[in-house]
Design a protein around this motif. Sequence first.
Motif, short mmCIF file in Angstrom:
data_model
loop_
_atom_site.label_atom_id
_atom_site.label_comp_id
_atom_site.label_asym_id
_atom_site.label_seq_id
_atom_site.Cartn_x
_atom_site.Cartn_y
_atom_site.Cartn_z
N LEU A 114 -6.85 -5.40 -5.69
CA LEU A 114 -7.95 -5.48 -4.69
C LEU A 114 -8.40 -4.07 -4.47
O LEU A 114 -7.62 -3.06 -4.41
N PRO A 115 -9.51 -4.22 -3.57
CA PRO A 115 -10.00 -2.97 -2.88
C PRO A 115 -9.21 -2.30 -1.86
O PRO A 115 -8.36 -3.01 -1.17
N MET A 116 -9.08 -0.96 -1.54
CA MET A 116 -8.18 -0.48 -0.81
C MET A 116 -8.20 -1.09 0.59
O MET A 116 -7.19 -1.28 1.25
N GLY A 117 -9.27 -1.45 1.07
CA GLY A 117 -9.48 -1.81 2.52
C GLY A 117 -8.78 -3.34 2.55
O GLY A 117 -8.09 -3.61 3.60
N GLN A 118 -8.91 -3.93 1.36
CA GLN A 118 -8.20 -5.46 1.61
C GLN A 118 -6.74 -5.27 1.24
O GLN A 118 -6.00 -5.92 2.11
N LEU A 119 -6.23 -4.26 0.51
CA LEU A 119 -4.84 -4.20 0.46
C LEU A 119 -4.15 -3.55 1.75
O LEU A 119 -3.07 -3.80 2.20
N VAL A 120 -4.96 -2.81 2.44
CA VAL A 120 -4.47 -2.26 3.77
C VAL A 120 -4.49 -3.28 4.89
O VAL A 120 -3.39 -3.50 5.61
N THR A 183 7.68 -2.48 18.75
CA THR A 183 7.93 -2.66 17.40
C THR A 183 6.67 -3.42 16.59
O THR A 183 6.62 -3.16 15.60
N LEU A 184 5.89 -4.23 17.41
CA LEU A 184 4.84 -4.76 16.61
C LEU A 184 3.87 -3.84 16.30
O LEU A 184 3.04 -4.01 15.36
N ILE A 185 3.29 -2.89 17.14
CA ILE A 185 2.52 -1.97 17.20
C ILE A 185 2.91 -0.97 15.84
O ILE A 185 2.29 -0.67 15.20
N ARG A 186 4.23 -0.75 15.99
CA ARG A 186 4.66 0.35 15.00
C ARG A 186 4.90 -0.32 13.65
O ARG A 186 4.44 0.37 12.65
N GLU A 187 5.31 -1.67 13.38
CA GLU A 187 5.29 -2.31 12.20
C GLU A 187 3.71 -2.65 11.65
O GLU A 187 3.51 -2.31 10.31
N THR A 188 2.89 -2.87 12.40
CA THR A 188 1.74 -3.22 11.86
C THR A 188 0.95 -2.06 11.47
O THR A 188 0.30 -2.15 10.27
N GLY A 189 1.03 -1.09 12.20
CA GLY A 189 0.30 0.19 12.03
C GLY A 189 0.89 0.96 10.95
O GLY A 189 0.27 1.34 10.07
N GLY A 190 2.39 0.89 11.17
CA GLY A 190 2.84 1.66 9.97
C GLY A 190 2.84 1.00 8.71
O GLY A 190 2.82 1.92 7.78
N ALA A 191 2.85 -0.31 8.54
CA ALA A 191 2.64 -0.71 7.30
C ALA A 191 1.38 -0.49 6.67
O ALA A 191 1.37 -0.59 5.60
N VAL A 192 0.34 -0.34 7.39
CA VAL A 192 -1.19 0.24 6.92
C VAL A 192 -1.11 1.47 6.27
O VAL A 192 -1.23 1.66 4.95
N PHE A 193 -0.15 2.24 6.77
CA PHE A 193 0.16 3.64 5.91
C PHE A 193 1.12 3.63 4.89
O PHE A 193 1.04 4.05 3.77
N TRP A 194 2.20 2.74 5.22
CA TRP A 194 3.37 2.48 4.15
C TRP A 194 2.67 2.18 2.92
O TRP A 194 2.82 2.71 1.76
#
Length: 309
Positions: A114-120, A183-194
């Motif tokens: 998938l395109p990077m935007g959709q993976l994020v 935790t929600l903010i950290r995990e949602t945003g963090g998973a984008v970077f992860w």
Amino acid sequence: MAEDIRNKKRNFRHEIEDLAFGSIAGMVGKVVEYPFDLVKVRLQTQPLDRPYYKGPWHCLKATIQHEGFFSLYKGMSLPMAGAMVENATLFVGYRQIQRVIRLATDNLDESQPLPMGQLVLAGAGAGSLASLVLTPVELVKCKLQIQNTNDSLLQRYQGPKHVIQHVLHQHGPLGFYRGFLPTLIRETGGAVFWFGLYEYTCHLFLQRRHSQSKKDLSPLELMLAGAMGGIGYNVSLFPIDSVKSHMQTEEELRPGAPKRSFAQVARSIYQEGGVRGFYRGCGITAFRSAPTNAVIFLTYELLTQHFGS
């Protein structure tokens, strides 16, 4: 009809594989990570006006000297189980949200990434799901990790079971979700970077190899990609993680004081230590995130390649 049945069976096998491989990867990663995580929590929650430790290495040395080597794994049993569930949730959610995106965009060829935007976007959704599982585990972990940080702090808990009993008795089931918002903010945003940095780094390696399959990447390349994802995840939203740690341990460190909201805790940290107050323990966290996540992604990818359908 027959094709639909085959697709459902294949999707179910993928879910089981992601559950199993994600769990194993999380367990392996937690063994590497946990001592550094304990140091991070202790640095985050120590008083700014009378700190117990001069820095991460002083904290690590003092902990081993006064509490023994195995104190670095204090309260690890529940986080170990939590890491297995968390990573299983992340990888299952990541793949399933990608599947939903493919159905929505009529891009059904799974051999094409998938395109990077959709993976994020898929990563963000997976992180949000993981926060539901992770908040109670993090609460128990943090309460145990701050025990014996100094002589005047009473050790209130004998282990995870004792913490669980205390929270249920004092606060009820919802008490386990103290700190859910950060935790929600950290995990949602963090998973984008992860996931985002991991996929992007893999993409760069694959471009160099003129390939589209991660099977063509070497273990070192997979580890480097995992390390990049891990550093991005841990550093990007570290101030949010600091607020979470304070919220989940203030019952012990501020006995008798009223509970504070997310905004109140953040304002208090800033008033006491400025911007730097949010980054206590960030160095040790970045240091441990590279090998931990290198191991997690390598383990997951190798299990998928060798045992996946």
